[in-house]
Design a protein around this motif. Structure first.
Motif, short mmCIF file in Angstrom:
data_model
loop_
_atom_site.label_atom_id
_atom_site.label_comp_id
_atom_site.label_asym_id
_atom_site.label_seq_id
_atom_site.Cartn_x
_atom_site.Cartn_y
_atom_site.Cartn_z
N THR A 39 0.79 -1.23 0.11
CA THR A 39 0.01 -0.06 0.10
C THR A 39 0.92 1.15 0.10
OG1 THR A 39 -1.63 -1.12 1.02
CG2 THR A 39 -1.80 1.21 1.23
N ARG A 63 2.41 1.67 -3.48
CA ARG A 63 1.57 2.08 -4.57
C ARG A 63 1.31 3.56 -4.23
NH1 ARG A 63 -2.56 -1.06 -2.62
NH2 ARG A 63 -3.93 0.92 -2.76
N TYR A 64 1.13 4.17 -3.05
CA TYR A 64 0.89 5.67 -2.85
C TYR A 64 2.28 6.41 -3.22
CZ TYR A 64 -3.61 4.37 -1.18
OH TYR A 64 -4.97 4.26 -1.28
N ALA A 68 2.53 6.85 -6.65
CA ALA A 68 1.46 7.59 -7.26
C ALA A 68 1.89 9.25 -7.13
CB ALA A 68 0.17 7.42 -6.85
N THR A 107 -3.26 3.96 -9.05
CA THR A 107 -3.50 4.59 -7.71
C THR A 107 -3.69 6.32 -7.75
OG1 THR A 107 -2.27 3.01 -6.58
CG2 THR A 107 -2.58 4.96 -5.31
N TRP A 108 -4.61 6.78 -7.36
CA TRP A 108 -4.79 8.25 -7.44
C TRP A 108 -4.73 8.71 -9.02
CZ3 TRP A 108 -0.81 10.10 -3.38
CH2 TRP A 108 -1.39 9.84 -1.99
#
Length: 192
Positions: free
Chosen positions: A33, A36-37, A40, A172-173
């Motif tokens: 997680t 991924r952020y 992004a 992501t985003w």
């Protein structure tokens, strides 16, 4: 002796893929997680760098481009950098194309397209290819770099752009999943 397993994409073996050591820990849970952020965020930051360069050159916002040199007011987005700052073995080539209308349009279209694609998370392969090409060309315009024998931020940007596309950072985003679901994009994966 360490054995390796091929990386998989979509659950299928692909010939010619990189190998990962068998004992490598998979990125799952919180690490996945966070990764991924982080990707992004890097994608959005790079998108803003390209989009800002476009806006500054278009309107002459005074950061890199004075208002008097705005593209909308007849200035050339390539005349300053290619005409004055280019140095090294390719300086003659860059000086000769500086201020050319076709070069200006291609440069501005690249900045806008790469910036928008990265910010929206769509067309990541195209954005990575175009962005890597553009940044490597900019690197060749200032050889050797001022503060290092060969390495500078342009090469790092090129590598990061390719990495973002490889890791699917547009999901992501971003609109990457929706974009990939479009039938045209599904049939032509290079558009993804």
């Amino acid at each position: 002796m360490t054995t390796t397993q091929p990386l998989e994409r979509g659950g299928r073996h692909q010939a010619g893929t990189a190998a990962v050591p068998e004992n490598a820990s998979p990125v799952t849970g919180r690490k996945a997680t966070a990764t991924r952020y982080l990707l992004a965020g890097i994608r959005l930051a790079l998108g803003w760098i390209f989009l800002w360069a476009f806006l500054d050159k278009l309107f002459g916002l005074g950061r890199g481009t004075p208002a008097a040199n705005a593209w909308l007011d007849g200035g050339s987005p390539t005349a300053g950098f290619l005409g004055k700052a280019a140095s090294g073995p390719f300086a003659g080539l860059y000086h000769s194309i500086a201020g050319n209308v076709v070069v200006d349009v291609l440069f501005m279209a690249a900045l806008l397209g790469i910036g928008v694609a990265l910010i929206l998370g769509i067309g990541m392969w195209m954005a990575a290819a175009a962005g890597a090409l553009l940044t490597v060309l900019m690197w060749t315009a200032v050889l050797p770099p001022e503060s290092n024998p060969f390495m500078d931020d342009h090469l790092v940007y090129a590598a990061v752009l390719v990495l973002l596309a490889l890791l699917g950072a547009g999901t992501t985003w971003g609109l990457g999943r929706r974009w990939a679901a479009i039938p045209l994009v599904r049939r032509n994966t290079w558009l993804a």
